[in-house]
Write a protein that holds these residues in place. Structure first.
Motif, mmCIF file in Angstrom:
data_model
loop_
_atom_site.group_PDB
_atom_site.id
_atom_site.type_symbol
_atom_site.label_atom_id
_atom_site.label_comp_id
_atom_site.label_asym_id
_atom_site.label_seq_id
_atom_site.Cartn_x
_atom_site.Cartn_y
_atom_site.Cartn_z
ATOM 1 N N UNK A 62 0.780 -1.231 0.000
ATOM 2 C CA UNK A 62 0.000 0.000 0.000
ATOM 3 C C UNK A 62 0.806 1.272 0.000
ATOM 4 N N UNK A 63 2.136 1.164 -0.004
ATOM 5 C CA UNK A 63 2.939 2.382 0.135
ATOM 6 C C UNK A 63 2.894 3.276 -1.100
ATOM 7 N N UNK A 64 2.470 2.733 -2.234
ATOM 8 C CA UNK A 64 2.305 3.589 -3.408
ATOM 9 C C UNK A 64 1.244 4.650 -3.155
ATOM 10 N N UNK A 65 0.260 4.335 -2.316
ATOM 11 C CA UNK A 65 -0.787 5.308 -1.989
ATOM 12 C C UNK A 65 -0.190 6.513 -1.269
ATOM 13 N N UNK A 66 0.707 6.277 -0.340
ATOM 14 C CA UNK A 66 1.337 7.378 0.399
ATOM 15 C C UNK A 66 2.283 8.160 -0.512
ATOM 16 N N UNK A 67 2.976 7.437 -1.370
ATOM 17 C CA UNK A 67 3.882 8.037 -2.353
ATOM 18 C C UNK A 67 3.108 8.970 -3.285
ATOM 19 N N UNK A 68 2.030 8.466 -3.843
ATOM 20 C CA UNK A 68 1.217 9.266 -4.753
ATOM 21 C C UNK A 68 0.507 10.409 -4.062
ATOM 22 N N UNK A 69 0.070 10.180 -2.819
ATOM 23 C CA UNK A 69 -0.615 11.244 -2.073
ATOM 24 C C UNK A 69 0.312 12.429 -1.841
ATOM 25 N N UNK A 70 1.582 12.158 -1.557
ATOM 26 C CA UNK A 70 2.546 13.241 -1.387
ATOM 27 C C UNK A 70 2.740 14.029 -2.665
ATOM 28 N N UNK A 71 2.776 13.311 -3.798
ATOM 29 C CA UNK A 71 2.920 13.986 -5.089
ATOM 30 C C UNK A 71 1.705 14.855 -5.382
ATOM 31 N N UNK A 72 0.520 14.318 -5.139
ATOM 32 C CA UNK A 72 -0.699 15.086 -5.404
ATOM 33 C C UNK A 72 -0.840 16.270 -4.456
ATOM 34 N N UNK A 73 -0.356 16.138 -3.236
ATOM 35 C CA UNK A 73 -0.419 17.263 -2.295
ATOM 36 C C UNK A 73 0.339 18.460 -2.848
ATOM 37 N N UNK A 74 1.525 18.207 -3.400
ATOM 38 C CA UNK A 74 2.323 19.284 -4.003
ATOM 39 C C UNK A 74 1.613 19.852 -5.228
ATOM 40 N N UNK A 115 -2.863 1.864 8.758
ATOM 41 C CA UNK A 115 -2.225 1.030 9.772
ATOM 42 C C UNK A 115 -3.136 0.697 10.931
ATOM 43 N N UNK A 116 -4.033 1.622 11.280
ATOM 44 C CA UNK A 116 -4.946 1.374 12.397
ATOM 45 C C UNK A 116 -5.792 0.132 12.155
ATOM 46 N N UNK A 117 -6.089 -0.147 10.886
ATOM 47 C CA UNK A 117 -6.883 -1.336 10.536
ATOM 48 C C UNK A 117 -5.979 -2.516 10.203
ATOM 49 N N UNK A 118 -5.004 -2.292 9.305
ATOM 50 C CA UNK A 118 -4.218 -3.403 8.768
ATOM 51 C C UNK A 118 -3.296 -4.038 9.811
ATOM 52 N N UNK A 119 -2.786 -3.248 10.756
ATOM 53 C CA UNK A 119 -1.838 -3.787 11.732
ATOM 54 C C UNK A 119 -2.491 -4.683 12.775
ATOM 55 N N UNK A 120 -3.809 -4.761 12.754
ATOM 56 C CA UNK A 120 -4.504 -5.700 13.631
ATOM 57 C C UNK A 120 -4.561 -7.098 13.003
ATOM 58 N N UNK A 121 -4.046 -7.216 11.790
ATOM 59 C CA UNK A 121 -4.037 -8.500 11.092
ATOM 60 C C UNK A 121 -2.595 -8.907 10.816
ATOM 61 N N UNK A 122 -2.432 -10.096 10.248
ATOM 62 C CA UNK A 122 -1.099 -10.600 9.924
ATOM 63 C C UNK A 122 -1.117 -11.310 8.588
ATOM 64 N N UNK A 123 0.087 -11.564 8.076
ATOM 65 C CA UNK A 123 0.234 -12.392 6.891
ATOM 66 C C UNK A 123 -0.478 -11.838 5.671
ATOM 67 N N UNK A 124 -1.147 -12.737 4.951
ATOM 68 C CA UNK A 124 -1.797 -12.363 3.696
ATOM 69 C C UNK A 124 -2.917 -11.365 3.929
ATOM 70 N N UNK A 125 -3.541 -11.395 5.113
ATOM 71 C CA UNK A 125 -4.614 -10.447 5.405
ATOM 72 C C UNK A 125 -4.064 -9.023 5.482
ATOM 73 N N UNK A 126 -2.899 -8.873 6.078
ATOM 74 C CA UNK A 126 -2.247 -7.560 6.147
ATOM 75 C C UNK A 126 -1.913 -7.064 4.741
ATOM 76 N N UNK A 127 -1.365 -7.951 3.915
ATOM 77 C CA UNK A 127 -1.018 -7.579 2.542
ATOM 78 C C UNK A 127 -2.250 -7.108 1.784
ATOM 79 N N UNK A 128 -3.343 -7.860 1.897
ATOM 80 C CA UNK A 128 -4.539 -7.544 1.127
ATOM 81 C C UNK A 128 -5.219 -6.266 1.607
ATOM 82 N N UNK A 129 -5.180 -5.999 2.917
ATOM 83 C CA UNK A 129 -5.803 -4.774 3.430
ATOM 84 C C UNK A 129 -5.024 -3.548 2.978
ATOM 85 N N UNK A 130 -3.695 -3.606 3.045
ATOM 86 C CA UNK A 130 -2.898 -2.461 2.572
ATOM 87 C C UNK A 130 -3.104 -2.254 1.076
#
Length: 255
Positions: free
Chosen positions: A4-16, A46-61
């Motif tokens: 999911x880090x592309x979302x944060x990457x893109x959000x920073x670009x769009x903010x500018x 993270x508030x939602x995804x970090x309550x899970x592990x493994x493939x569930x964490x990957x899919x939520x992000x």
């Protein structure tokens, strides 16, 4: 592993880009705003995804990133699927960021500061606790450490730094598009970390240098440059599970 880090990457670009469209061109305002926005999005994810592990964490992000991707596709006032051209570079007092050399050294200085901060962070109490969580989460919980909050703080920090990187990329290209938020962008970032070395401070840096250099070189020789990169990833996975940086560290200890 997060997709999911592309979302944060893109959000920073769009903010500018959005701030620039509204007349806010100061880098002292736009770049911290980009990091703040990405950090807030990382906190929500993270508030939602970090309550899970493994493939569930990957899919939520991944789900959060794709939601943001489709939201920005639907924003026609900011270019929608076609993207958005920035009116110009951000402004820093006394520097011309439109000059390639000046912009390069600004980015290099920010990189050096962030790596120094990360170095201090690793040696701090928070860093030691984070390493403990990585090694044995259950034991850290039994010792009374707030494991969830520690992981969330690290996740937010990584999201904020990704947002700052997006802001810098927007200034470099003077163009942003929703493709920056697509899950394939997250996969590219993840591959860089895998090649360089997971869990090693310089792993992501080494992976980015190797991947981007090879990409540019291979493009000159063949249009099927993805194939050699795929073979490289296989070699790293089987020959150096801790990445190139981990392999180098192991040889240094043996010497």
């Amino acid at each position: 592993v997060a997709l999911g880090h592309a979302a944060f990457f893109g959000a920073g670009a769009y903010a500018v880009g959005i701030l620039a469209m509204n007349g806010v061109t100061s880098a002292l305002v736009a770049w911290p705003a980009a990091a703040l926005l990405a950090g807030l999005l990382a906190a929500a994810t993270g508030a939602v995804s970090l309550r899970t592990r493994g493939v569930y964490f990957i899919m939520i992000t991944l789900a959060f990133a794709q939601m943001l991707f489709y939201i920005f596709i639907s924003l026609r006032q900011y270019g929608g699927e076609d993207g958005l051209n920035l009116p110009g570079h951000s402004v820093l007092p006394g520097l011309d960021l439109g000059h390639d050399v000046s912009f390069y050294y600004v980015v290099l200085a920010l990189f050096a500061v962030l790596m120094a901060v990360f170095g201090r962070l690793v040696d701090s109490r928070f860093g030691k606790a984070l390493q403990g969580v990585r090694e044995n989460e259950s034991r850290m919980e039994s010792l009374g450490y707030p494991v969830y909050r520690i992981k969330l703080a690290a996740f937010v920090l990584s999201g904020a730094v990704a947002g700052l990187a997006g802001a810098l990329l927007a200034n470099h290209n003077l163009f942003i598009s929703p493709s920056l938020m697509h899950w394939t962008q997250s996969a590219n970032l993840l591959i860089m970390v895998l090649v360089g070395g997971v869990g090693l401070r310089w792993g992501g840096v080494a992976g980015a240098v190797v991947m981007l250099t090879l990409e540019e070189v291979l493009r000159m020789w063949t249009e099927y440059w993805h194939l050699p990169l795929g073979l490289l990833l296989l070699c790293v996975v089987f020959g150096a599970p801790r990445g190139l940086t981990g392999l180098w560290s192991a040889r240094g200890r043996q010497a």
